[in-house]
Design an enzyme around this catalytic site. Structure first.
Site, PDB file in Angstrom:
ATOM      1  N   GLY A 117      -4.563  -2.993  -2.067  1.00  0.00           N
ATOM      2  CA  GLY A 117      -3.306  -3.700  -2.361  1.00  0.00           C
ATOM      3  C   GLY A 117      -3.416  -5.166  -2.004  1.00  0.00           C
ATOM      4  CG  ASP A 163       8.438   1.685  13.033  1.00  0.00           C
ATOM      5  OD1 ASP A 163       9.292   1.306  12.229  1.00  0.00           O
ATOM      6  OD2 ASP A 163       7.414   2.307  12.687  1.00  0.00           O
ATOM      7  NE  ARG A 189      10.820  -3.640  11.477  1.00  0.00           N
ATOM      8  CZ  ARG A 189      10.626  -2.976  10.341  1.00  0.00           C
ATOM      9  NH1 ARG A 189      10.621  -1.652  10.329  1.00  0.00           N
ATOM     10  NH2 ARG A 189      10.449  -3.631   9.211  1.00  0.00           N
ATOM     11  CG  ASN A 193       3.270   5.074  -2.974  1.00  0.00           C
ATOM     12  OD1 ASN A 193       2.954   4.627  -4.070  1.00  0.00           O
ATOM     13  ND2 ASN A 193       4.169   4.516  -2.208  1.00  0.00           N
ATOM     14  CB  ALA A 243      -3.066  -8.668  -5.866  1.00  0.00           C
ATOM     15  CG  HIS A 285       6.947   3.727   9.216  1.00  0.00           C
ATOM     16  ND1 HIS A 285       7.543   2.766   9.980  1.00  0.00           N
ATOM     17  CD2 HIS A 285       6.911   3.226   7.956  1.00  0.00           C
ATOM     18  CE1 HIS A 285       7.859   1.732   9.226  1.00  0.00           C
ATOM     19  NE2 HIS A 285       7.485   1.981   7.985  1.00  0.00           N
TER      20      HIS A 285
HETATM   21  P1  NAD Z   1       3.452  -4.878  -3.214  1.00  0.00           P
HETATM   22  O1  NAD Z   1       4.050  -4.157  -4.374  1.00  0.00           O
HETATM   23  O2  NAD Z   1       3.755  -6.327  -3.023  1.00  0.00           O
HETATM   24  O3  NAD Z   1       1.871  -4.742  -3.271  1.00  0.00           O
HETATM   25  C1  NAD Z   1       1.244  -3.514  -3.464  1.00  0.00           C
HETATM   26  C2  NAD Z   1      -0.098  -3.824  -4.101  1.00  0.00           C
HETATM   27  O4  NAD Z   1      -0.835  -2.606  -4.120  1.00  0.00           O
HETATM   28  C3  NAD Z   1       0.012  -4.322  -5.553  1.00  0.00           C
HETATM   29  O5  NAD Z   1      -0.741  -5.518  -5.700  1.00  0.00           O
HETATM   30  C4  NAD Z   1      -0.582  -3.171  -6.367  1.00  0.00           C
HETATM   31  O6  NAD Z   1      -1.262  -3.621  -7.506  1.00  0.00           O
HETATM   32  C5  NAD Z   1      -1.542  -2.552  -5.331  1.00  0.00           C
HETATM   33  N1  NAD Z   1      -1.910  -1.168  -5.603  1.00  0.00           N
HETATM   34  C6  NAD Z   1      -1.134  -0.182  -6.125  1.00  0.00           C
HETATM   35  N2  NAD Z   1      -1.863   0.946  -6.236  1.00  0.00           N
HETATM   36  C7  NAD Z   1      -3.094   0.675  -5.763  1.00  0.00           C
HETATM   37  C8  NAD Z   1      -4.294   1.436  -5.629  1.00  0.00           C
HETATM   38  N3  NAD Z   1      -4.359   2.712  -6.017  1.00  0.00           N
HETATM   39  N4  NAD Z   1      -5.375   0.825  -5.104  1.00  0.00           N
HETATM   40  C9  NAD Z   1      -5.337  -0.464  -4.717  1.00  0.00           C
HETATM   41  N5  NAD Z   1      -4.232  -1.246  -4.832  1.00  0.00           N
HETATM   42  C10 NAD Z   1      -3.124  -0.674  -5.348  1.00  0.00           C
HETATM   43  O7  NAD Z   1       3.805  -4.019  -1.903  1.00  0.00           O
HETATM   44  P2  NAD Z   1       3.800  -4.499  -0.382  1.00  0.00           P
HETATM   45  O8  NAD Z   1       5.105  -5.108  -0.052  1.00  0.00           O
HETATM   46  O9  NAD Z   1       2.543  -5.245  -0.103  1.00  0.00           O
HETATM   47  O10 NAD Z   1       3.807  -3.077   0.360  1.00  0.00           O
HETATM   48  C11 NAD Z   1       2.716  -2.187   0.295  1.00  0.00           C
HETATM   49  C12 NAD Z   1       3.051  -0.862   0.973  1.00  0.00           C
HETATM   50  O11 NAD Z   1       3.269  -1.051   2.376  1.00  0.00           O
HETATM   51  C13 NAD Z   1       4.339  -0.189   0.455  1.00  0.00           C
HETATM   52  O12 NAD Z   1       4.101   1.216   0.404  1.00  0.00           O
HETATM   53  C14 NAD Z   1       5.344  -0.482   1.550  1.00  0.00           C
HETATM   54  O13 NAD Z   1       6.396   0.453   1.570  1.00  0.00           O
HETATM   55  C15 NAD Z   1       4.448  -0.345   2.778  1.00  0.00           C
HETATM   56  N6  NAD Z   1       4.942  -0.902   4.037  1.00  0.00           N
HETATM   57  C16 NAD Z   1       4.707  -0.177   5.189  1.00  0.00           C
HETATM   58  C17 NAD Z   1       5.116  -0.653   6.416  1.00  0.00           C
HETATM   59  C18 NAD Z   1       4.882   0.137   7.695  1.00  0.00           C
HETATM   60  O14 NAD Z   1       5.418  -0.269   8.736  1.00  0.00           O
HETATM   61  N7  NAD Z   1       4.124   1.214   7.703  1.00  0.00           N
HETATM   62  C19 NAD Z   1       5.764  -1.886   6.476  1.00  0.00           C
HETATM   63  C20 NAD Z   1       5.990  -2.620   5.300  1.00  0.00           C
HETATM   64  C21 NAD Z   1       5.575  -2.101   4.071  1.00  0.00           C
HETATM   65  C1  LMR Z   2       9.374  -1.297   6.864  1.00  0.00           C
HETATM   66  O1  LMR Z   2       9.578  -0.557   7.833  1.00  0.00           O
HETATM   67  O2  LMR Z   2       9.778  -2.476   6.803  1.00  0.00           O
HETATM   68  C2  LMR Z   2       8.537  -0.775   5.719  1.00  0.00           C
HETATM   69  O3  LMR Z   2       8.182   0.556   5.947  1.00  0.00           O
HETATM   70  C3  LMR Z   2       9.145  -0.984   4.391  1.00  0.00           C
HETATM   71  C4  LMR Z   2      10.273  -0.007   4.139  1.00  0.00           C
HETATM   72  O4  LMR Z   2      10.292   0.609   3.062  1.00  0.00           O
HETATM   73  O5  LMR Z   2      11.126   0.122   5.014  1.00  0.00           O
END
Ligand code: NAD
Ligand code: LMR
Length: 329
Positions: free
Chosen positions: A12, A160, A163, A106, A14, A188
């Site tokens: 991901g 978390d 936060r 996902n 990009a 999470h």
């Molecule tokens: P985003 O949409 O800006 O970027 C996701 C990127 O992943 C895109 O560029 C897309 O092309 C790429 N992608 C999709 N499928 C793919 C694959 N199979 N292989 C490689 N790349 C792939 O999203 P984001 O804001 O960067 O968030 C990414 C993920 O992180 C989301 O699932 C979001 O919910 C999660 N997230 C988790 C936490 C946490 O605390 N665990 C916090 C924030 C966001």
């Molecule tokens: C977060 O906790 O900010 C991320 O997991 C994004 C979301 O979907 O809440």
């Protein structure tokens, strides 16, 4: 002595978290100010051009520690020789969705990525799953990688954790650096349980300093657990820079160790500690040393905490059963 660069794969690359993450990895914040890195960026074909743009910007920084950038849309190549893998690429939720709503969208990404890690990553691979639902995606990837020790697959609850520290500091007027031994238990998700009963604020028990169970139950816990949704509501997009920062913290602590007298929170495969069913990836209090983590043992869990840990763990068991039904385990 010249050190061999560490291969770090970021999926991901990009996306919005990728953009906030890559420059900090390249400048030494992930592994240490003396550790050279090679970046392996993994995207889907539609993301390749934007990833190339980010790679151009990384080049333009002339980071002394960055020894190479390669971009792939094939997981088998992207994980080749990876020592650290940050699985970020996934679809983020939008307003009105729970993170669990992303399971089928996902889940399908993480099985082939787990298989590619199994076949191609380095023997010392460490995996952090950020893409949501992070705990269950980590379980899917781990199940697809039977030759990699299960404990190398972790899920991010450090955001978390951070936060919760910040909210507790605001409430008590303490500095964030005075707050130790906070724990995020469970998933999470909105059921996660930020536990202050063993936390300390400048050496004093945090629950006693706060001395307000109503605030804990009605303000602190929901504020931390629903912060992701509050950010989506305010920004119109899910958290990115704070998520990238937490990913950096998670791996840095795993590799470089927790400070004496402190611990952190990581989503890890349960060994059955604290009544959490073995195998599910749940958040625990952990200490880290020499690249390994251990669950902090022997904490007394009061009734208030027990009910909340059990509720979050029950949700993880449901998620596991749901992905089993989908054939992802
Ligand atoms: P985003 O949409 O800006 O970027 C996701 C990127 O992943 C895109 O560029 C897309 O092309 C790429 N992608 C999709 N499928 C793919 C694959 N199979 N292989 C490689 N790349 C792939 O999203 P984001 O804001 O960067 O968030 C990414 C993920 O992180 C989301 O699932 C979001 O919910 C999660 N997230 C988790 C936490 C946490 O605390 N665990 C916090 C924030 C966001
Ligand atoms: C977060 O906790 O900010 C991320 O997991 C994004 C979301 O979907 O809440």
């Amino acid at each position: 002595m010249t050190r061999t660069p560490v291969n770090v794969t970021v999926t991901g690359a990009a996306g919005q978290i990728g953009y906030a993450l890559l420059f900090r990895i390249a400048s030494g914040h992930l592994l240490g100010a003396d550790v050279p890195v090679k970046l392996r960026l993994l995207e889907i074909p539609q993301g390749m051009k934007a990833a190339e743009g980010t790679a151009m910007e990384l080049d333009d920084c002339a980071f002394p520690l960055l020894k190479g950038i390669d971009i792939f849309d094939d997981p088998n190549k992207g994980f080749e020789g990876a020592n650290v893998a940050l699985l970020v690429g996934a679809r983020p939720r939008t307003a009105g969705m729970e993170r669990g709503d992303l399971l089928s969208a996902n889940g399908g990404i993480f099985k082939p990525q787990g298989a590619a890690i199994n076949a191609h990553a380095a023997d010392d691979i460490k995996v952090l799953v950020v893409g949501n639902p992070a705990n269950t995606n980590a379980l899917i990837a781990q199940a697809a990688a039977p030759d990699v020790p299960a404990e190398r697959f972790t899920a991010m609850t450090r955001l978390d954790h951070n936060r919760a520290i910040s909210q507790l500091a605001k409430k008590t007027g303490a500095d964030v650096t005075d707050i130790k031994r906070l724990t995020i238990w469970g998933n999470h998700s909105a059921t996660q349980y930020p536990d202050v009963f063993h936390a300390e604020i400048a050496g004093k028990n945090a629950a006693e300093v706060v001395n307000d169970e109503l605030w804990l139950a009605d303000t602190f816990i929901p504020t931390v657990a629903k912060r992701g949704a509050a950010i989506i509501d305010a920004r119109g997009a899910s958290s990115a820079a704070s998520a990238a920062n937490a990913a950096i913290d998670h791996v840095h602590t795993w590799v470089n160790g927790t400070a004496a007298g402190d611990w952190t929170s990581m989503g890890i495969p349960s060994d059955g500690s604290y009544g959490v069913p073995e195998g599910i990836i749940s958040s625990f209090p952990v200490t880290t040393k020499d690249g390994k983590y251990e669950i902090v043992q022997g904490l007394d869990i009061n009734e208030f905490s027990r009910a909340r840990i059990d509720a979050s763990v029950a949700e993880l068991v449901e998620e596991r059963d749901a992905v089993r039904e989908l054939g992802l385990l």
